[in-house]
Design a protein around this motif. Sequence first.
Motif, PDB file in Angstrom:
ATOM      1  N   GLU A 225       0.978  -1.355  -0.041  1.00 54.78           N
ATOM      2  CA  GLU A 225      -0.084  -0.168   0.297  1.00 54.78           C
ATOM      3  C   GLU A 225       1.090   0.863   0.137  1.00 54.78           C
ATOM      4  OE1 GLU A 225       0.691  -2.085   2.596  1.00 54.78           O
ATOM      5  OE2 GLU A 225       1.569  -0.285   4.221  1.00 54.78           O
ATOM      6  N   GLU A 271      -6.049   3.170   1.859  1.00 51.70           N
ATOM      7  CA  GLU A 271      -7.529   3.033   1.381  1.00 51.70           C
ATOM      8  C   GLU A 271      -7.279   2.785  -0.365  1.00 51.70           C
ATOM      9  OE1 GLU A 271     -10.152   6.223   2.749  1.00 51.70           O
ATOM     10  OE2 GLU A 271     -11.834   5.123   1.667  1.00 51.70           O
ATOM     11  N   LYS A 272      -6.115   3.908  -0.684  1.00 52.22           N
ATOM     12  CA  LYS A 272      -5.423   3.898  -2.359  1.00 52.22           C
ATOM     13  C   LYS A 272      -5.458   3.091  -2.637  1.00 52.22           C
ATOM     14  CE  LYS A 272      -5.390   7.339  -5.682  1.00 52.22           C
ATOM     15  NZ  LYS A 272      -6.437   6.965  -6.679  1.00 52.22           N
ATOM     16  N   ILE A 274      -6.668   0.212  -1.344  1.00 49.69           N
ATOM     17  CA  ILE A 274      -7.889  -0.828  -1.783  1.00 49.69           C
ATOM     18  C   ILE A 274      -8.282  -0.107  -3.030  1.00 49.69           C
ATOM     19  CG2 ILE A 274     -10.024  -1.053  -0.566  1.00 49.69           C
ATOM     20  CD1 ILE A 274      -8.428  -1.358   2.044  1.00 49.69           C
ATOM     21  N   GLU A 275      -8.645   0.636  -3.288  1.00 50.04           N
ATOM     22  CA  GLU A 275      -9.341   1.301  -5.219  1.00 50.04           C
ATOM     23  C   GLU A 275      -8.385   1.257  -5.678  1.00 50.04           C
ATOM     24  OE1 GLU A 275     -10.979   5.159  -1.613  1.00 50.04           O
ATOM     25  OE2 GLU A 275      -9.292   5.602  -3.327  1.00 50.04           O
ATOM     26  N   ASN A 276      -6.969   1.203  -5.710  1.00 46.32           N
ATOM     27  CA  ASN A 276      -6.292   1.482  -7.156  1.00 46.32           C
ATOM     28  C   ASN A 276      -6.395  -0.141  -7.463  1.00 46.32           C
ATOM     29  OD1 ASN A 276      -5.825   3.814  -7.046  1.00 46.32           O
ATOM     30  ND2 ASN A 276      -3.532   3.317  -6.569  1.00 46.32           N
ATOM     31  N   TYR A 277      -6.272  -1.513  -6.278  1.00 37.89           N
ATOM     32  CA  TYR A 277      -6.890  -2.622  -6.872  1.00 37.89           C
ATOM     33  C   TYR A 277      -7.814  -3.333  -7.766  1.00 37.89           C
ATOM     34  CZ  TYR A 277      -2.145  -3.471  -4.370  1.00 37.89           C
ATOM     35  OH  TYR A 277      -0.868  -3.222  -3.550  1.00 37.89           O
ATOM     36  N   ALA A 278      -9.115  -3.027  -6.839  1.00 39.03           N
ATOM     37  CA  ALA A 278     -10.865  -3.155  -6.917  1.00 39.03           C
ATOM     38  C   ALA A 278     -10.609  -2.214  -8.499  1.00 39.03           C
ATOM     39  CB  ALA A 278     -11.168  -2.482  -6.077  1.00 39.03           C
ATOM     40  N   ALA A 279      -9.712  -1.502  -9.085  1.00 33.11           N
ATOM     41  CA  ALA A 279      -9.889  -1.142 -10.097  1.00 33.11           C
ATOM     42  C   ALA A 279      -9.311  -1.064 -11.265  1.00 33.11           C
ATOM     43  CB  ALA A 279      -9.370   1.015 -10.006  1.00 33.11           C
ATOM     44  N   ARG A 330     -16.076   0.734   4.685  1.00 30.98           N
ATOM     45  CA  ARG A 330     -16.455   1.469   3.655  1.00 30.98           C
ATOM     46  C   ARG A 330     -16.339   0.916   2.364  1.00 30.98           C
ATOM     47  NH1 ARG A 330     -14.387   6.026   6.183  1.00 30.98           N
ATOM     48  NH2 ARG A 330     -12.551   5.865   5.585  1.00 30.98           N
ATOM     49  N   HIS A 331     -15.169  -0.206   2.036  1.00 29.78           N
ATOM     50  CA  HIS A 331     -14.835  -0.742   1.220  1.00 29.78           C
ATOM     51  C   HIS A 331     -15.437  -2.433   0.999  1.00 29.78           C
ATOM     52  CE1 HIS A 331     -13.136   2.379  -1.362  1.00 29.78           C
ATOM     53  NE2 HIS A 331     -12.219   2.950   0.230  1.00 29.78           N
ATOM     54  N   VAL A 334     -15.296  -4.678  -2.463  1.00 26.56           N
ATOM     55  CA  VAL A 334     -14.368  -5.451  -3.042  1.00 26.56           C
ATOM     56  C   VAL A 334     -14.131  -6.128  -1.958  1.00 26.56           C
ATOM     57  CG1 VAL A 334     -14.230  -3.881  -4.638  1.00 26.56           C
ATOM     58  CG2 VAL A 334     -12.721  -3.412  -2.550  1.00 26.56           C
TER      59      VAL A 334
END
Length: 377
Positions: A225, A271-272, A274-279, A330-331, A334
Amino acid sequence: MDIRHLITFLSLNMLLIVTVHCSDNTGKTLKEVYSAKFLIGTANDLNNLSPTELSGVKMQYNIVTPENCMKPQPVHPTENTYNFETADALVNWCTQNGLKVWGHALVWHSQTALWFFKLENPEINSAGNDSVLHNNRNDSIKKREIVLQRLEKHIKTVVGRYKGTVIGWDVVNESIADGGNGSTENLRNYSWYKIAGPEVIALAFRWAHEADPNAQLYYNDYNIEQGAVENKGKHASSLLLLKRLLAEKAPITGVGIQGHWDLNVNLADVEKAIENYAALGLRISITELDVTSIGENSGILQIQQGINSQPKNYEKQAEVYRKLFEIFKRHADVIDRVTFWGISDFRSWRRGQDALLFDAQMNPKPAFHAIIEAGLH
Ligand code: XIL
């Protein structure tokens, strides 16, 4: 108070202590509170626990990762010896008690016996050394072939044995080296990567998939991360690696952020990431969570352990855990699973740094209550 009243009073207290042990004052457990969000796990080999510790495992968690016993070294110490005793017992206990099992780990540079990389023929054997690599190109190709055959056999034997019971695997663990700037994948330059090359990663995923087509298959690493907000460092390397695996059509389903953290963990990076991997279309798990209340933490094995408990930091630790779980919530769409790396501050590889939710006697710490509260609100 006469003696009869005293005995009744003491017995009631004992009952109360046993009942509230390992649980919150709301009476809720971790797995209950997060049941609609993601699995809650713990890591241990389950071969050496007290009844209190075992009942804590049963009460709080719905999935177990064997902390050591499924790693290449313990499970496959020589080419012709497999040692499944501890792993089998763990899987049986979990199955009987309604807990799932996560497999850890198939390809790793650490806790892997050297026989995997050694050949009888000394000429071929030396082919992995830089000095002879170019002169003995054929030997080096031969060695690569043999080493990959061994890995294929290892993966298919271990995954095949637990097909249908172990729900998923950390197929490749920690292949990215530390200290890179993020402009390349920055793979470690030894063991598997040196002899077999970067292709070993996609091959390992394929072999695991062939052995159990229904298993979830993860890439797992620490500090990945780090650098997410600025897209640099180990996080940027992990994105390059994962994109390559997806382009190569490796059957990867998710990425494990180990989560060996301390009080200064960069929450924005978590947090970022998690967002990047989900993307990328990948699932995410926090696979080895612990937050030291004293001293540093990371996935690096050599880190010095602290010696003293620091109850004064428990409130700060609770706040960090609360914020982490707010992010995970929040995530939750995913995130498959959040697993703590250990059972208590005694059953922890960070013993002395009090990184977990229960103290050595299995009493819940402030961090436990904070995580329950975060789940309820
Ligand atoms: C650790 C175990 O907790 C220790 O008992 C063992 O001595 C060394 O390995 N990253 C991983 C885990 O993927 O397998 C490591 O577990 C911790 C770091």
